[in-house]
Design a protein around this motif. Sequence first.
Motif, PDB file in Angstrom:
ATOM      1  N   ASP A  75      64.699-103.380  12.834  1.00  0.00           N
ATOM      2  CA  ASP A  75      65.520-104.207  12.042  1.00  0.00           C
ATOM      3  C   ASP A  75      65.072-104.544  10.803  1.00  0.00           C
ATOM      4  O   ASP A  75      64.012-104.653  10.577  1.00  0.00           O
ATOM      5  CB  ASP A  75      66.169-105.554  12.860  1.00  0.00           C
ATOM      6  CG  ASP A  75      67.096-106.290  12.206  1.00  0.00           C
ATOM      7  OD1 ASP A  75      68.201-105.396  11.841  1.00  0.00           O
ATOM      8  OD2 ASP A  75      67.355-107.406  12.615  1.00  0.00           O
ATOM      9  N   ARG A  76      66.209-104.684   9.770  1.00  0.00           N
ATOM     10  CA  ARG A  76      65.905-105.316   8.475  1.00  0.00           C
ATOM     11  C   ARG A  76      66.842-106.261   8.086  1.00  0.00           C
ATOM     12  O   ARG A  76      68.109-106.232   8.254  1.00  0.00           O
ATOM     13  CB  ARG A  76      65.924-103.897   7.283  1.00  0.00           C
ATOM     14  CG  ARG A  76      64.613-103.110   7.492  1.00  0.00           C
ATOM     15  CD  ARG A  76      65.041-101.964   6.603  1.00  0.00           C
ATOM     16  NE  ARG A  76      63.703-101.097   6.417  1.00  0.00           N
ATOM     17  CZ  ARG A  76      63.762-100.002   7.205  1.00  0.00           C
ATOM     18  NH1 ARG A  76      64.640 -99.422   7.954  1.00  0.00           N
ATOM     19  NH2 ARG A  76      62.668 -99.027   7.097  1.00  0.00           N
ATOM     20  N   SER A  77      66.351-107.337   7.445  1.00  0.00           N
ATOM     21  CA  SER A  77      67.261-108.205   7.182  1.00  0.00           C
ATOM     22  C   SER A  77      66.935-108.600   5.487  1.00  0.00           C
ATOM     23  O   SER A  77      65.497-108.598   5.072  1.00  0.00           O
ATOM     24  CB  SER A  77      67.199-109.690   7.762  1.00  0.00           C
ATOM     25  OG  SER A  77      66.060-109.993   8.041  1.00  0.00           O
ATOM     26  N   GLN A  78      67.788-109.462   4.809  1.00  0.00           N
ATOM     27  CA  GLN A  78      67.517-110.038   3.204  1.00  0.00           C
ATOM     28  C   GLN A  78      67.571-111.448   3.366  1.00  0.00           C
ATOM     29  O   GLN A  78      68.324-112.044   4.089  1.00  0.00           O
ATOM     30  CB  GLN A  78      68.672-109.291   2.274  1.00  0.00           C
ATOM     31  CG  GLN A  78      68.691-107.831   2.474  1.00  0.00           C
ATOM     32  CD  GLN A  78      67.510-107.286   1.516  1.00  0.00           C
ATOM     33  OE1 GLN A  78      67.205-107.661   0.712  1.00  0.00           O
ATOM     34  NE2 GLN A  78      67.356-105.918   2.002  1.00  0.00           N
ATOM     35  N   THR A  79      66.575-111.791   2.566  1.00  0.00           N
ATOM     36  CA  THR A  79      66.481-113.362   2.267  1.00  0.00           C
ATOM     37  C   THR A  79      67.186-113.788   1.123  1.00  0.00           C
ATOM     38  O   THR A  79      67.716-112.818   0.493  1.00  0.00           O
ATOM     39  CB  THR A  79      64.797-113.662   2.138  1.00  0.00           C
ATOM     40  OG1 THR A  79      64.544-113.325   1.052  1.00  0.00           O
ATOM     41  CG2 THR A  79      63.919-113.304   3.360  1.00  0.00           C
ATOM     42  N   GLY A  80      67.231-114.875   0.698  1.00  0.00           N
ATOM     43  CA  GLY A  80      67.917-115.497  -0.247  1.00  0.00           C
ATOM     44  C   GLY A  80      67.554-114.987  -1.722  1.00  0.00           C
ATOM     45  O   GLY A  80      68.146-115.004  -2.451  1.00  0.00           O
ATOM     46  N   ASN A  81      66.150-114.839  -1.506  1.00  0.00           N
ATOM     47  CA  ASN A  81      65.373-114.165  -2.654  1.00  0.00           C
ATOM     48  C   ASN A  81      65.511-112.839  -2.928  1.00  0.00           C
ATOM     49  O   ASN A  81      64.561-112.246  -3.747  1.00  0.00           O
ATOM     50  CB  ASN A  81      63.951-114.873  -2.810  1.00  0.00           C
ATOM     51  CG  ASN A  81      63.927-115.970  -2.958  1.00  0.00           C
ATOM     52  OD1 ASN A  81      64.677-116.861  -3.755  1.00  0.00           O
ATOM     53  ND2 ASN A  81      62.952-116.806  -2.404  1.00  0.00           N
ATOM     54  N   ASN A  82      66.150-112.207  -1.932  1.00  0.00           N
ATOM     55  CA  ASN A  82      66.357-110.536  -2.195  1.00  0.00           C
ATOM     56  C   ASN A  82      65.182-110.002  -1.650  1.00  0.00           C
ATOM     57  O   ASN A  82      64.964-108.843  -1.989  1.00  0.00           O
ATOM     58  CB  ASN A  82      67.005-109.940  -3.525  1.00  0.00           C
ATOM     59  CG  ASN A  82      67.531-108.702  -3.318  1.00  0.00           C
ATOM     60  OD1 ASN A  82      68.310-108.421  -2.344  1.00  0.00           O
ATOM     61  ND2 ASN A  82      67.505-108.083  -4.541  1.00  0.00           N
ATOM     62  N   GLU A  83      64.401-110.567  -0.693  1.00  0.00           N
ATOM     63  CA  GLU A  83      63.333-110.010  -0.101  1.00  0.00           C
ATOM     64  C   GLU A  83      63.634-109.477   1.222  1.00  0.00           C
ATOM     65  O   GLU A  83      64.585-109.808   2.071  1.00  0.00           O
ATOM     66  CB  GLU A  83      61.931-110.882   0.242  1.00  0.00           C
ATOM     67  CG  GLU A  83      61.692-111.502  -1.055  1.00  0.00           C
ATOM     68  CD  GLU A  83      60.742-112.706  -0.914  1.00  0.00           C
ATOM     69  OE1 GLU A  83      59.893-112.936  -1.517  1.00  0.00           O
ATOM     70  OE2 GLU A  83      60.546-113.383   0.469  1.00  0.00           O
ATOM     71  N   THR A  84      63.124-108.125   1.626  1.00  0.00           N
ATOM     72  CA  THR A  84      63.485-107.591   2.942  1.00  0.00           C
ATOM     73  C   THR A  84      62.567-107.981   3.856  1.00  0.00           C
ATOM     74  O   THR A  84      60.958-107.647   3.841  1.00  0.00           O
ATOM     75  CB  THR A  84      63.345-105.870   2.606  1.00  0.00           C
ATOM     76  OG1 THR A  84      64.426-105.610   1.620  1.00  0.00           O
ATOM     77  CG2 THR A  84      63.762-105.185   3.860  1.00  0.00           C
ATOM     78  N   ILE A  85      63.017-108.336   5.185  1.00  0.00           N
ATOM     79  CA  ILE A  85      62.020-108.510   6.374  1.00  0.00           C
ATOM     80  C   ILE A  85      62.414-107.568   7.090  1.00  0.00           C
ATOM     81  O   ILE A  85      63.622-107.259   7.361  1.00  0.00           O
ATOM     82  CB  ILE A  85      62.571-110.154   6.658  1.00  0.00           C
ATOM     83  CG1 ILE A  85      62.195-111.246   5.573  1.00  0.00           C
ATOM     84  CG2 ILE A  85      61.730-110.421   7.938  1.00  0.00           C
ATOM     85  CD1 ILE A  85      62.479-112.445   6.157  1.00  0.00           C
TER      86      ILE A  85
END
Length: 214
Positions: A75-85
Motif C-alpha cells: 500500500d501507498r498513501s500521501q501525507t499532507g506534506n505530499n510525502e509517500t508512506i
Amino acid sequence: MKKTSIVLLLLLAFSISGFARAPFTEFKVGYLNPKAAEGGYIFGFNVGRMIDESLSWSLELNYFQKGYRKQTTIDRSQTGNNETIETVQLEMDFKTRIVPVFVKLNYEHPLGYRSPLYARASAGLGWELLWNSEDNYVDKIHQTRFFNGFGWQLSGGVGFEISSSANFFADIFYNDAIVKRNQTKNELGLPTWDQLNISGLGVRLGVSIVGFGW
C-alpha cells in the motif's frame, strides 16, 4: 583421518610455541564467494607467534554472513506534506552464517633489501561451521539448519610496513570445505547425509600488529 590431522597440527603448534618468538595479531576484512551461497563480507582475526624471521604459526577465526529478505509493498498513501508512506510486508528472511576456525602456518619475506614490501603466504587446516536460518512467513516455516565439516585454506599476498610494529596487507585466498548434517542410514542400510559445498575464492585486507597477542 581429518580430525586426527587437526589434532596433530594443534599439538605441533603448541609444541612450537615453547620456543616461538614475538606474538602478533592480524585484523582482517574481505569478501568470500562460496559455491553454495551468495558472496558476502567476511571478518576475522589471526593470533600467533613468530618461529623465526620468516615463519610463524597462528590460530585464525573468521565470520561470514549473507542475508536475503523478500518483501513486498502492499500500500501507498500521501501525507499532507505530499510525502509517500509505503506499507511493506516481509515474506521471507534467510541468513547464512559461516564460522571457519584454522590452525595456520605462515610465511613472510621482504621483497628486496630494506624494502617496505614483503610477500605473504599461508596454509591452514581446521573446522568450519554453518548455520542456515529461514523464516518463511508465507508458508509458516521457521527453522535453522546446522552443518559442519573439515576445511582447509591457502592464501598469498603482499604486505607493506606502515610503522615499526604494524603492517598493512592484501591477500587472495581459497577456502575449501564441504559441510554436512543429518548423517544417518537409509532403508537399505547405506550411509546418507545432507551437504553444502562452501568452497570459494576470496580477497581480504588487514593490519598486522607485532608484539600484540599471546
